[in-house]
Every structure is written in C-alpha cells, then in structure tokens.
Write an enzyme that holds these catalytic residues in place. Structure first.
Site, PDB file in Angstrom:
ATOM      1  N   SER A 234     -30.060  12.512  56.991  1.00  0.00           N
ATOM      2  CA  SER A 234     -30.561  13.129  55.850  1.00  0.00           C
ATOM      3  C   SER A 234     -30.414  11.945  55.131  1.00  0.00           C
ATOM      4  CB  SER A 234     -29.439  14.315  55.406  1.00  0.00           C
ATOM      5  OG  SER A 234     -29.778  14.495  54.027  1.00  0.00           O
TER       6      SER A 234
ATOM      7  N   TYR B 190     -21.689  18.361  52.786  1.00  0.00           N
ATOM      8  CA  TYR B 190     -23.543  17.993  53.328  1.00  0.00           C
ATOM      9  C   TYR B 190     -23.375  16.391  54.072  1.00  0.00           C
ATOM     10  CZ  TYR B 190     -27.722  18.298  54.190  1.00  0.00           C
ATOM     11  OH  TYR B 190     -29.063  18.446  55.477  1.00  0.00           O
TER      12      TYR B 190
END
Length: 251
Positions: free
Chosen positions: A143, A156
């Site tokens: 990501s 995350y």
C-alpha cells in the site's frame, strides 16, 4: 487485444471475493489461468466463479481464512490438490480500519497485523515449496501507506510496511532458486475496504490530502492489470520490486 499470458498457469488468489482480489482472479482467468480464489465470503466467491464462466481459463472457489496457520495450510494444500501445483500466488486478502493512534486498541492492532502481515507470511511460507518446484512467483499487495505517513491508519501502515520488507527479503533469499517475489502498492482504490473510510472525530481534515489521488479514485481492474503484468513472464527480470499505482498521490 486478447492477452493469453497465463495459459497453463496455476494461480492462487486470496481476497478473491471482492475489490482487487476479485478483479485479479477474473483478469488472470481471462488470460487463461486456472485460478483458485480464496475468501472468507463463500457466497460472494460463488458469484465470481459464475462471472468467469466465459473466460478462457477458470476459477474455482475455496472459502478460507488466511489469519490462522491451520487455515492457510488447508488453503494451499487444497489449491495444490485442485490445480496440480502452483505457478503464481497473489496475496490480496486484507483488512483496514481508521482511528486516532492514541485510541487504537490492542485487539484491533492484532487483528490487522494478523490478517495483513501474518496472513501474507503464512501464505508465502506454505506456498514456497510448490513455487520453488515450478520456478514461480509471488505478488504481494502492499500500500502507499507503507511509503509515506498515512493518518489514522497506524496498524494498517505497519502491516503493509512489513509486507514490503518481507517481499524484498524473499526475493533476495530465493532469487538463485528461480523464484520471484514482488509487490504492488495501490493508493486510494474504489473498493469495499476503502468505502469504510471516515475521518475520526476531532481529526484535522486537511490530512485527507495525504491519502488522496490528484484525480479520481483508482479502479480495482487497474490494479489487477498491474498484477497481471508483474506475475507474467513478461516481468521475468523483475524481482524484489514494488510498483505504486496511486494516481500521483505521493508524487
């Protein structure tokens, strides 16, 4: 132009019921792959299988949970039994939540780390013997949160940073054995996982610009197209790399 880069290839895709995983499973099946798609949502997986009915390849649904060692062993062994081996593994399954870091509960931290990082590790570890036998490759989904500070996403971001480091380690360790391992780092993509986004109470809304593309949100099929290239033989000299697909978010 119809691409057939995956004719005869045996592929395992996690998170295959929605978003990037779903688009990836469908894209690779369209290019001729025999795909086992894994997700905790068995009903949605069945819909993906039906959608692939006209593809030159095929998709077989396998409900499964990447967050446990037993579950991953079952996923990989079942896929190998179904396909006769593995050539490509795409680790997409992941979870996301938002909130102030000083309010992040340990249980929530553990949930994201377990699914996103430990789940990816377990899938890689269990798949490696089969991929070494076929001289195959792994594509992990990282990501943009692993590349720059993303507010309200501490667990995350940490999990995806770990995925990046693990990808590079595996590439170096197994390059001489013929295995490739790369990652793709999406930015803001229009998927169910990003639809849950909301600004925490009292947060500085100006920070949103740090995670937004300069244009529209990306689409899952755009990430799937990138994954298809990275996993294909056209990218045979790509190893230990990460490709950002983020609409100039970090430019």
């Amino acid at each position: 132009m119809v691409l057939e880069r995956f004719n005869g290839k045996r592929v395992l895709v996690t998170g295959g019921a929605s978003g990037i995983g779903r688009s990836t499973a469908l894209r690779l099946a369209d290019e001729g792959a025999a795909v086992v798609a894994v997700d905790v949502n068995g009903e949605a997986l069945a819909e993906v299988v039906a959608e692939a009915s006209g593809a030159s390849g095929s998709i077989v649904a396998r409900p499964g949970d990447v967050s446990t060692e037993e579950g991953v062993r079952s996923i990989v062994s079942g896929a190998v039994d179904t396909l006769g081996g593995l050539d490509v593994v795409v680790n997409v399954a992941g979870v996301l939540s938002f909130g102030h870091s000083h309010e992040l509960a340990l249980d929530e931290w553990n949930r994201l780390i377990t699914v996103n990082l430990t789940g990816t590790f377990l899938m890689c570890r269990e798949s490696l013997p089969h991929l070494l036998a076929s001289r195959g490759n792994i594509v992990n989904i990282a990501s943009t949160a692993a590349h720059a500070g993303q507010p309200w996403a501490l667990a995350y971001s940490a999990s995806k940073g770990g995925v990046l480091a693990m990808t590079r380690e595996l590439a170096v360790e197994y390059a001489k054995a013929g295995l490739r391992c790369n990652s793709v780092s999406p930015g803001a993509i229009d998927t169910p996982i990003t639809a849950s986004f909301s600004v925490p109470e009292g947060a500085n809304a100006k920070l949103i610009s740090r995670v937004m593309p300069l244009g529209d949100f990306g689409r899952p099929e755009q990430i799937a197209a990138t994954i298809a290239y990275v996993a294909s033989d056209e990218a045979s000299h790509m190893n230990g790399a990460d490709i950002r697909v983020d609409g100039a978010t970090l430019s």
